[in-house]
Design a protein around this motif. Structure first.
Motif, PDB file in Angstrom:
ATOM      1  N   LEU A 228      44.825  47.402  34.102  1.00 38.80           N
ATOM      2  CA  LEU A 228      43.889  46.874  33.103  1.00 38.80           C
ATOM      3  C   LEU A 228      44.062  45.373  32.917  1.00 38.80           C
ATOM      4  N   LEU A 229      45.299  44.909  32.902  1.00 30.38           N
ATOM      5  CA  LEU A 229      45.563  43.484  32.748  1.00 30.38           C
ATOM      6  C   LEU A 229      44.984  42.699  33.927  1.00 30.38           C
ATOM      7  N   LYS A 230      45.133  43.224  35.126  1.00 26.36           N
ATOM      8  CA  LYS A 230      44.527  42.588  36.306  1.00 26.36           C
ATOM      9  C   LYS A 230      43.014  42.518  36.155  1.00 26.36           C
ATOM     10  N   GLN A 231      42.421  43.610  35.710  1.00 26.61           N
ATOM     11  CA  GLN A 231      40.968  43.672  35.552  1.00 26.61           C
ATOM     12  C   GLN A 231      40.499  42.675  34.499  1.00 26.61           C
ATOM     13  N   VAL A 232      41.168  42.644  33.357  1.00 20.78           N
ATOM     14  CA  VAL A 232      40.779  41.744  32.275  1.00 20.78           C
ATOM     15  C   VAL A 232      41.001  40.282  32.676  1.00 20.78           C
TER      16      VAL A 232
ATOM     17  N   GLU B 223      42.239  34.249  40.464  1.00 19.05           N
ATOM     18  CA  GLU B 223      42.530  34.969  41.687  1.00 19.05           C
ATOM     19  C   GLU B 223      42.773  36.439  41.346  1.00 19.05           C
ATOM     20  N   PRO B 224      42.057  37.351  41.977  1.00 18.30           N
ATOM     21  CA  PRO B 224      42.340  38.752  41.714  1.00 18.30           C
ATOM     22  C   PRO B 224      43.732  39.098  42.198  1.00 18.30           C
ATOM     23  N   GLY B 225      44.434  39.934  41.421  1.00 23.69           N
ATOM     24  CA  GLY B 225      45.816  40.300  41.774  1.00 23.69           C
ATOM     25  C   GLY B 225      45.808  41.367  42.720  1.00 23.69           C
TER      26      GLY B 225
END
Length: 152
Positions: free
Chosen positions: A138-142, A150-152
């Motif tokens: 969720l943290l990556k998405q937010v 940069e997407p994780g």
């Protein structure tokens, strides 16, 4: 209710994110200092966290970290003085320079990875593996919603 009280009782995403960042940075840099890397500051993470073992261009480090090129350039200068990185010609473009970790930089990178892994393992043990995996996803998405992120 005063704003400061509300922020303490129901912190917004920015407050929570900064608490998480400062907590991780505090533990990481304290542990690194105890392992022979006392000259580093959290600001150096803008370079070190995104540096490839083979080297990276300063423009890429700036883009990945979200920092201005001038800020990254100053951090690279500091890290070069401290012996963590060196500038080398980019073999694919004679005009460009690569920022390459030195042996000291590689040691720091390896130690940082282990310290952060331990922090993550402890967090997962505290809330449960599934909950931590969901939190991280969720943290990556937010956090991926920011332009230039940069997407994780």
């Amino acid at each position: 209710m005063r704003r400061s009280e509300r922020k303490q009782q129901d912190p917004d995403l920015g407050v929570l994110a900064s608490r998480l960042l400062f907590s991780v940075q505090g533990e990481l840099f304290a542990a690194l200092a105890g392992q022979g890397h006392a000259g580093l500051r959290p600001q150096h993470g803008a370079v070190l966290a995104h540096l490839d073992v083979e080297g990276s261009r300063a423009t890429d480090l700036a883009r990945h970290s979200g920092q201005h090129k001038q800020v990254v350039g100053k951090l690279i200068d500091e890290l070069e003085t401290l012996g963590y990185v060196e500038r080398r010609p980019d073999p694919t473009d004679r005009r460009a320079k690569l920022i390459v970790p030195t042996a000291r930089g590689l040691d720091q990178m390896q130690r940082s990875d282990a310290i952060v892994a331990a922090i993550e393992e402890r967090a997962a043990a505290t809330v449960g593996e599934a909950a931590y995996a969901s939190f991280k996803a969720l943290l990556k998405q937010v956090s991926g919603g920011r332009p230039g992120a940069e997407p994780g």
